[in-house]
Design a protein around this motif. Structure first.
Motif, PDB file in Angstrom:
ATOM      1  N   LEU A 171      18.417 -12.212 -19.785  1.00  0.00           N
ATOM      2  CA  LEU A 171      18.864 -10.833 -19.661  1.00  0.00           C
ATOM      3  C   LEU A 171      18.067  -9.920 -20.580  1.00  0.00           C
ATOM      4  CD1 LEU A 171      20.867  -8.814 -18.448  1.00  0.00           C
ATOM      5  CD2 LEU A 171      22.472  -9.396 -20.281  1.00  0.00           C
ATOM      6  N   GLU A 172      17.799 -10.391 -21.806  1.00  0.00           N
ATOM      7  CA  GLU A 172      16.998  -9.588 -22.759  1.00  0.00           C
ATOM      8  C   GLU A 172      15.586  -9.373 -22.232  1.00  0.00           C
ATOM      9  OE1 GLU A 172      17.288 -11.906 -26.255  1.00  0.00           O
ATOM     10  OE2 GLU A 172      19.378 -11.298 -26.705  1.00  0.00           O
ATOM     11  N   ASN A 173      15.001 -10.394 -21.589  1.00  0.00           N
ATOM     12  CA  ASN A 173      13.661 -10.270 -21.036  1.00  0.00           C
ATOM     13  C   ASN A 173      13.630  -9.282 -19.876  1.00  0.00           C
ATOM     14  OD1 ASN A 173      12.604 -12.104 -22.848  1.00  0.00           O
ATOM     15  ND2 ASN A 173      12.908 -13.865 -21.475  1.00  0.00           N
ATOM     16  N   VAL A 174      14.688  -9.280 -19.060  1.00  0.00           N
ATOM     17  CA  VAL A 174      14.769  -8.354 -17.932  1.00  0.00           C
ATOM     18  C   VAL A 174      14.875  -6.912 -18.444  1.00  0.00           C
ATOM     19  CG1 VAL A 174      16.212  -7.577 -16.009  1.00  0.00           C
ATOM     20  CG2 VAL A 174      15.753 -10.017 -16.318  1.00  0.00           C
ATOM     21  N   GLU A 175      15.704  -6.708 -19.476  1.00  0.00           N
ATOM     22  CA  GLU A 175      15.879  -5.371 -20.033  1.00  0.00           C
ATOM     23  C   GLU A 175      14.603  -4.855 -20.674  1.00  0.00           C
ATOM     24  OE1 GLU A 175      19.178  -5.823 -22.612  1.00  0.00           O
ATOM     25  OE2 GLU A 175      20.670  -5.589 -21.015  1.00  0.00           O
ATOM     26  N   ASP A 176      13.811  -5.764 -21.295  1.00  0.00           N
ATOM     27  CA  ASP A 176      12.530  -5.356 -21.906  1.00  0.00           C
ATOM     28  C   ASP A 176      11.550  -4.918 -20.828  1.00  0.00           C
ATOM     29  OD1 ASP A 176      13.570  -5.891 -24.334  1.00  0.00           O
ATOM     30  OD2 ASP A 176      12.695  -7.893 -24.535  1.00  0.00           O
TER      31      ASP A 176
END
Length: 278
Positions: free
Chosen positions: A273-278
Motif C-alpha cells: 500500500l505504501e508503494n502504491v501511494e508513493d
C-alpha cells in the motif's frame, strides 16, 4: 367531526391491525393517506379529505416524526417484539425468489459458512465487543434463515416449523415457566436433563454427539457424557488423555505459526500500500 386532529399510524408490517385506542375513531369521518393499502382502505369508510381523523402508514421519515412535535394526537401501533425477524425472513424469501446466487445453494454448500460464522460469534464473545457480537449473531441468524428457506423449497419444512419445534422443546423442558417465584437453577438443570433424556430415549450416552466438531471438542463431549452417565473410566483413559494433550500442543503450535504468518501478511500488505501511494 372531531375538534382535535387525530392521526392513526399503521404498522407497515401488519397494516390490517389497528391500535386498540383507534377503534372509537374508525366509524366516523376519516381521511386516508394514499399509501394505506387498498385492502385496508376498502374496509374503512369512504375517505373525506380534510377530516380531523387521518389514517397513515407509520413509515420512517421527517413527515411522521414531525407529528409528535405538533398538537396532533398520534395513535401509534405498539411494535411487536420479533418484527425484525419477520422482516428478515421476508427479505430471505425475496432474495431466494430472484433466482440469483442464493437459490443455487444447498445445505452442504453452506455448511462451511455455518461453521465459520459460529466461530466468528465465539471470537466476538471472547473480544467482549457487544457491537461485534450483535453483527456476528446476525450473520449466524442468516444461516438459520438460509437453511430453512432451502428446506422450504424442497417441501420439507420452513422457518415457522423450525421456530415451532424450538418453542415446543423450550416449553416441554422448562416446567418452571408456569411457576412463580425464584427459579432454583440446579433443579432447573436436573429437570432439563431428565426431560431431554425422556424425549431422546437414547440407548447410549454416546448417541447424538456431533461428530463433525473438532476432535478436541469431540473428546471433551465424550468424556463429559460418560461422566454424566456414571460410566467407569476404562483402562484406556491414560492413552486418550495423552492423545488429547498431543492434539492440544499441536493446536497451540499451529496457532502460533498462523499468528506469525498473519502478521507477516499484514506487513506485506502495508508495504504494498505504501508503494502504491508513493
Amino acid at each position: 367531526m372531531n375538534e382535535s386532529p387525530v392521526v392513526i399510524l399503521l404498522d407497515p408490517s401488519r397494516p390490517h391491525v389497528f391500535p386498540l385506542a383507534a377503534l372509537p375513531f374508525l366509524s366516523g369521518v376519516l381521511d386516508i393517506d394514499p399509501d394505506v393499502p387498498e385492502s385496508v382502505r376498502s374496509a374503512l369508510p369512504i375517505p373525506t379529505p380534510g377530516a380531523a381523523v387521518t389514517v397513515k402508514m407509520d413509515t420512517p421519515g421527517q413527515r411522521i416524526e414531525s407529528l409528535f412535535a405538533s398538537s396532533v394526537r398520534v395513535i401509534r401501533a405498539e411494535p411487536v417484539h420479533g418484527d425484525r425477524l419477520v422482516e428478515a425472513a421476508s427479505i430471505m424469501d425475496r432474495l431466494w425468489n430472484r433466482g440469483g446466487w442464493e437459490s443455487t445453494q444447498t445445505h452442504e454448500s453452506l455448511s462451511i459458512y455455518l461453521v465459520e460464522e459460529t466461530y466468528e460469534v465465539l471470537d466476538a464473545i471472547r473480544s467482549d465487543d457487544e457491537n461485534d457480537l450483535r453483527e456476528e449473531l446476525g450473520d449466524l441468524l442468516l444461516q438459520v434463515l438460509f437453511h430453512s428457506r432451502i428446506a422450504q423449497s424442497h417441501g420439507v419444512f420452513e422457518l415457522d416449523d423450525v421456530a415451532g419445534a424450538l418453542i415446543a422443546k423450550l416449553v416441554h423442558r422448562s416446567p418452571h415457566l408456569i411457576s412463580s417465584g425464584v427459579v432454583d437453577i440446579a433443579e432447573q438443570e436436573r429437570a432439563w436433563d431428565a426431560l431431554k433424556a425422556a424425549e431422546k430415549a437414547r440407548a447410549s450416552s454416546m448417541d447424538g454427539i456431533a461428530r463433525s466438531q473438532p476432535p478436541l471438542l469431540l473428546a471433551e463431549k465424550v468424556l463429559s457424557r460418560a461422566a454424566k452417565a456414571g460410566v467407569i473410566v476404562s483402562t484406556d483413559e491414560a492413552d486418550l488423555e495423552a492423545l488429547i494433550e498431543r492434539c492440544r500442543r499441536a493446536d497451540t503450535e499451529l496457532l502460533s505459526a498462523l499468528d506469525v504468518l498473519m502478521a507477516d501478511i499484514r506487513r506485506r500488505e502495508r508495504r504494498r500500500l505504501e508503494n502504491v501511494e508513493d
